[in-house]
Design an enzyme around this catalytic site. Structure first.
Site, PDB file in Angstrom:
ATOM      1  N   GLU A 196      31.767  29.473  41.036  1.00 15.45           N
ATOM      2  CA  GLU A 196      30.483  28.954  40.991  1.00 15.45           C
ATOM      3  C   GLU A 196      30.834  27.497  41.229  1.00 15.45           C
ATOM      4  O   GLU A 196      29.386  27.361  41.677  1.00 15.45           O
ATOM      5  CB  GLU A 196      30.436  28.938  39.425  1.00 15.45           C
ATOM      6  CG  GLU A 196      29.728  29.593  38.503  1.00 15.45           C
ATOM      7  CD  GLU A 196      29.116  29.771  37.553  1.00 15.45           C
ATOM      8  OE1 GLU A 196      29.213  28.867  37.079  1.00 15.45           O
ATOM      9  OE2 GLU A 196      29.356  30.976  36.672  1.00 15.45           O
TER      10      GLU A 196
ATOM     11  N   ASP B  30      32.499  37.733  31.298  1.00 12.52           N
ATOM     12  CA  ASP B  30      33.035  37.563  30.240  1.00 12.52           C
ATOM     13  C   ASP B  30      33.479  38.964  29.693  1.00 12.52           C
ATOM     14  O   ASP B  30      34.835  38.637  29.520  1.00 12.52           O
ATOM     15  CB  ASP B  30      32.811  36.297  29.756  1.00 12.52           C
ATOM     16  CG  ASP B  30      31.818  35.265  29.729  1.00 12.52           C
ATOM     17  OD1 ASP B  30      31.890  34.963  31.045  1.00 12.52           O
ATOM     18  OD2 ASP B  30      31.946  34.375  29.723  1.00 12.52           O
TER      19      ASP B  30
ATOM     20  N   LYS C  89      35.695  25.630  41.081  1.00 11.12           N
ATOM     21  CA  LYS C  89      35.893  25.247  39.766  1.00 11.12           C
ATOM     22  C   LYS C  89      36.698  26.298  39.083  1.00 11.12           C
ATOM     23  O   LYS C  89      37.043  25.770  37.919  1.00 11.12           O
ATOM     24  CB  LYS C  89      34.371  26.176  39.774  1.00 11.12           C
ATOM     25  CG  LYS C  89      33.662  25.610  37.791  1.00 11.12           C
ATOM     26  CD  LYS C  89      32.033  26.016  37.597  1.00 11.12           C
ATOM     27  CE  LYS C  89      32.130  26.219  36.389  1.00 11.12           C
ATOM     28  NZ  LYS C  89      30.760  26.596  35.661  1.00 11.12           N
TER      29      LYS C  89
HETATM   30  C1  BGC Z   1      31.685  29.964  34.317  1.00  9.72           C
HETATM   31  C2  BGC Z   1      31.215  31.310  34.499  1.00  9.72           C
HETATM   32  C3  BGC Z   1      31.128  32.283  32.827  1.00  9.72           C
HETATM   33  C4  BGC Z   1      29.945  31.086  31.944  1.00  9.72           C
HETATM   34  C5  BGC Z   1      30.372  32.391  30.688  1.00  9.72           C
HETATM   35  C6  BGC Z   1      30.431  30.087  33.623  1.00  9.72           C
HETATM   36  O1  BGC Z   1      31.345  28.322  33.191  1.00  9.72           O
HETATM   37  O2  BGC Z   1      31.664  29.378  35.322  1.00  9.72           O
HETATM   38  O3  BGC Z   1      32.208  32.493  35.180  1.00  9.72           O
HETATM   39  O4  BGC Z   1      30.798  33.510  32.762  1.00  9.72           O
HETATM   40  O5  BGC Z   1      30.544  30.294  32.093  1.00  9.72           O
HETATM   41  O6  BGC Z   1      31.613  31.903  29.542  1.00  9.72           O
END
Ligand code: BGC
Length: 786
Positions: free
Chosen positions: A488, A362, A592
């Site tokens: 994911e 992020d 997702k």
């Molecule tokens: C997302 C990731 C992200 C993480 C923290 C997850 O739900 O799929 O991409 O880095 O949350 O924000």
């Protein structure tokens, strides 16, 4: 929440009128103050009632074992969790014989205002005790941007219609009792009493507590000093114990009389410094802030923010709610990164304990782009932090049988603490994300010293990783197999397109960097053969493509998978990962969060316009946005391919992620990436800004909803203002040498004395693709008149 009747829409403040205890945890997150080093949730001054008490020091964490039902090679053994450190914001208040507590008595008036221009959180309250005694309480709180160890509160109590005996207990409290966490596995594990008392001190109006953590071995100190003003009856005393330091002020007020307590709190922590060392550190920080005084701290805060807004403000006409939301977003992103200084920027900033306080990709892909063009010093610090963790990343690569460095998917201090391989270390793209953030920062700022000292090594070690992680097949094509991309809901797949394209850029950027810095390259052991191998791998990188459909594949074979049964999925079964087994998500076409669509933004040159539109149309009906990182990216690409209405809806979703608590978890902290994504949607989406190397380009488009959009970017030593109106855009150089940029492909030069105006491009409107049933971004927002 903002649609909640308690919240108003105003351009520069977030105002809550009245108090609604049902949304107290969310309000504590949105009213959180931080400077990236110290973070205070917006807990009520009295400490109770509360949703989640939270005081954080960036980097202060505790370790805990990661349990596995079945052990496996290379599984991280230890988890890291942010801890709630000593709370310095508490003022307990006794009104005659009764504790001031909003759950009892009558609240005649209650208002909290976060002022985005001054960085102050104001609270005013009129409360009548169950016995009928009325008092007014006013407090103002700040976490200083200019003195990073410092937070301060001005707390005032006024007697209203009868005389009143008051006791104010201003405290430092360690090991506060925390509520039990909810069922969401992503929420932080609350660690019970994580602080071991080491020293406590109280004298006159000064307090100090020093603690250590049991397993991570950190020493944490907090000190406070007070200035008390009140009528002649006012007395002050102090005491301390293991977990509490207390200054007690007693007073007897006549109606209209005011008791005022100004409290300055200093924090410090260290993994190496001695007890006297850390104690002296907080005492020194406290002495400096006391010298500055309350008024001085307030003045410094304002001038810091004046400077920030002069560089970063985004103005828009036509939607007051989004105007407010974008400033709220910029403010929180600044708070997360401003003074982090060689520490990570967590996914929730320092506003809550969600995600255990971990940092993810992020930072590099969502937060740092915004900061690169508005507050670039913070970017240098964040990347220096990554660099400082290279040792752990090298060890991790070695453990995995790879070369170079494998940075962690989630961490606080640098080592991997994701216990789940498929949505953890397998998301190797984080390495290319870090490399791209370093390249972006260097090209935007021209900081050659940083490039030589830091960026080259980051690029070399990540390029080494890619070269060893991938392989050339017998046709010479380079593949990166068994990795997880941003989405994911697909894991450990071959040739994730985003990963491959980002790795390709990483390999090329590394080869270019070692050419520019031969001495540094030699010191890192890079020879011509190694960098040639990087270029070969980059040039031969596989890009999975389905020629029958004419679309790129998110990963090899993706388009051949069965499509998820969207029609059979109920609205309450989102987010899918909490209701369906991962194995089923992994083998279906369901996304997702933006993945291939993100690749089209970050590596846009790899796609022509026709493919961008086709790919976007293909992935929209598969993308469920179970991550807050998705809407902003979809907004950018919807704007690029010409679906401006859809782009606007996604902007709204990203912008209101926390103000409307869209994912029902704002209580755990605000979503820093989505907040930064608000800027991304406006600047890269509607502004059409793309920057790569020395190229700066804009393709502006104004959505129907807006009459005007204006923003500023700091790049190549210049400050540029871009103002988009219904039919034209104006580029104004605010600072620096003439700047050559591209407007919709046309090269133009902007000089200090002549803003350049150009017409907005025309684009053809096609019907926007649909989202999975029930997953369209809402249009409700458009009903609100502007
Ligand atoms: C997302 C990731 C992200 C993480 C923290 C997850 O739900 O799929 O991409 O880095 O949350 O924000």
């Amino acid at each position: 929440m903002i649609t909640h009747s308690n919240y108003t829409v105003e351009p520069w403040v977030l105002r809550e009128c009245g108090i609604n205890l049902d949304i107290l945890p969310q309000s504590e997150s949105v009213f959180a103050l931080s400077n990236g080093h110290v973070g205070w949730r917006g807990n009520l001054d009295e400490g109770e009632p509360h949703g989640l008490p939270g005081s954080y020091l960036n980097g202060v964490h505790e370790l805990h074992p990661l349990p596995y039902a079945e052990a496996g090679y290379g599984y991280p053994e230890s988890g890291q969790t942010v801890i709630n450190v000593t709370n310095g914001k508490v003022f307990r208040l006794l009104v005659d014989d009764e504790p001031f507590d909003l759950r009892y008595g009558t609240v005649r008036e209650h208002e909290r205002v976060l002022d985005l221009k001054t960085g102050l959180l104001h609270r005013t309250c009129e409360w009548v005790s169950p016995a009928g005694c009325a008092v007014k309480v006013r407090s103002t709180r700040l976490v200083s941007f200019t003195q990073r160890a410092i937070a301060a509160v001005r707390y005032e109590v006024e007697a209203v219609d009868s005389d009143v005996r008051l006791v104010v207990q201003s405290e430092l409290i360690a090991n506060e009792q925390l509520p039990q966490g909810g069922g969401d596995p992503r929420a932080a594990v609350a660690l019970e009493s994580p602080l071991l008392a080491e020293e406590n001190f109280a004298s006159d109006a000064r307090l100090r507590l020093v603690h250590t953590t049991a397993r991570s071995g950190l020493r944490v100190a907090a000190a406070a000093d007070h200035a008390v003003t009140g009528p002649g009856s006012t007395r002050t005393g102090s005491e301390s114990g293991d977990d509490v330091g207390r200054v007690t002020v007693t007073s007897h007020l006549q109606p209209g009389e005011v008791l005022r307590v100004d409290k300055v709190v200093a924090y410090g922590w260290s993994s190496t410094r001695s007890l006297p060392g850390v104690r002296d550190q907080v005492d020194a920080a406290l002495a400096q802030a006391v010298g500055t005084g309350w008024t001085g701290l307030v003045r410094e805060q304002r001038s810091y923010l004046d400077d920030f807004w002069a560089r970063a403000d985004v103005e828009l006409d036509g939607d007051e709610e989004i105007q407010q939301a974008v400033r709220f977003a910029l403010f929180h992103v600044l708070q997360a990164g401003a003074r982090a200084e060689q520490r990570a920027i967590p996914a929730k900033g320092l506003t809550g304990s969600g995600y255990d306080g971990h940092s993810f990709w992020d930072t590099e892909m969502f937060v740092l782009p915004l900061l690169t063009y508005t507050a670039s010093d913070a970017v240098e610090e964040a990347l220096r932090w990554r660099h400082s963790t290279l040792g752990a990343a090298r060890d991790r690569a070695e453990q995995l049988g790879l070369k170079g460095a494998a940075f962690p998917w989630r961490t606080i201090e640098g080592s991997e603490c994701s216990a789940y391989w498929p949505a953890g270390t397998a998301a190797f793209h984080v390495n290319a994300d870090i490399a791209s953030a370093a390249v972006r920062y260097v090209s935007a700022t021209g900081n050659r010293r940083f490039e030589e000292d830091i960026a080259v090594e980051l690029l070399v070690e990540t390029a080494r990783l890619w070269r060893s992680l991938g392989h050339h097949d017998h046709h010479g094509v380079f593949h990166v197999d068994g990795v997880t991309g941003p989405d994911e809901y697909s894991a450990a797949m071959d040739d994730n397109m985003y990963t491959n394209l980002m790795a390709r850029a990483n390999l090329r950027d590394a080869a270019d960097a070692v050419e520019r810095h031969p001495r540094r390259a030699a010191a890192l052991g890079v020879d011509d053969e190694e960098s040639a191998a990087w270029r070969d791998a980059a040039d031969a990188m596989h890009m999975p493509y389905n020629s029958e459909l004419g679309v790129h594949e998110q990963h090899a074979g993706f388009t051949g998978h069965q499509v998820w049964d969207f029609a059979g999925t109920r609205p309450d079964q989102y987010p899918l990962m909490l209701h369906f087994p991962y194995f089923d998500l992994y083998r279906k076409q369901v996304v997702k969060q933006a993945d291939l669509v993100l690749a089209m933004y970050t590596c846009g040159d790899a796609f022509d316009a026709e493919h961008k539109a086709r790919n976007f149309a293909y992935y929209e009906p598969l993308t469920v946005r179970d991550s807050s990182l998705s809407a902003c990216v979809q907004s950018v690409m919807a704007a690029e391919v010409g679906h401006l209405r859809l782009a606007y809806d996604y902007l709204v979703e990203a912008a209101l992620m926390d103000l409307e608590d869209k994912e029902n978890n704002t209580r755990d902290g605000v979503h820093i990436a989505s907040l930064a994504g608000t800027w991304m949607a406006l600047v890269a989406g509607f502004g059409g800004m793309r920057h790569s190397g020395e190229r700066l380009e804009f393709t502006p488009k104004l959505p129907e909803r807006l009459r005007r959009l204006a923003f500023k970017v700091h790049i190549f030593g210049r400050r540029l203002r871009v103002e988009i109106k219904a039919t034209a855009v104006t580029y104004t150089l605010l600072e620096g040498e003439p700047l050559t940029l591209r407007h919709c492909g046309e090269e133009i030069t902007v000089t200090a004395d002549a803003p350049v105006e150009r017409k907005l491009p025309l684009w053809s409107v096609h019907p926007a693709p649909a989202q999975p049933p029930g997953r369209a971004p809402s249009h409700d927002h458009d009903q609100i008149p502007s």
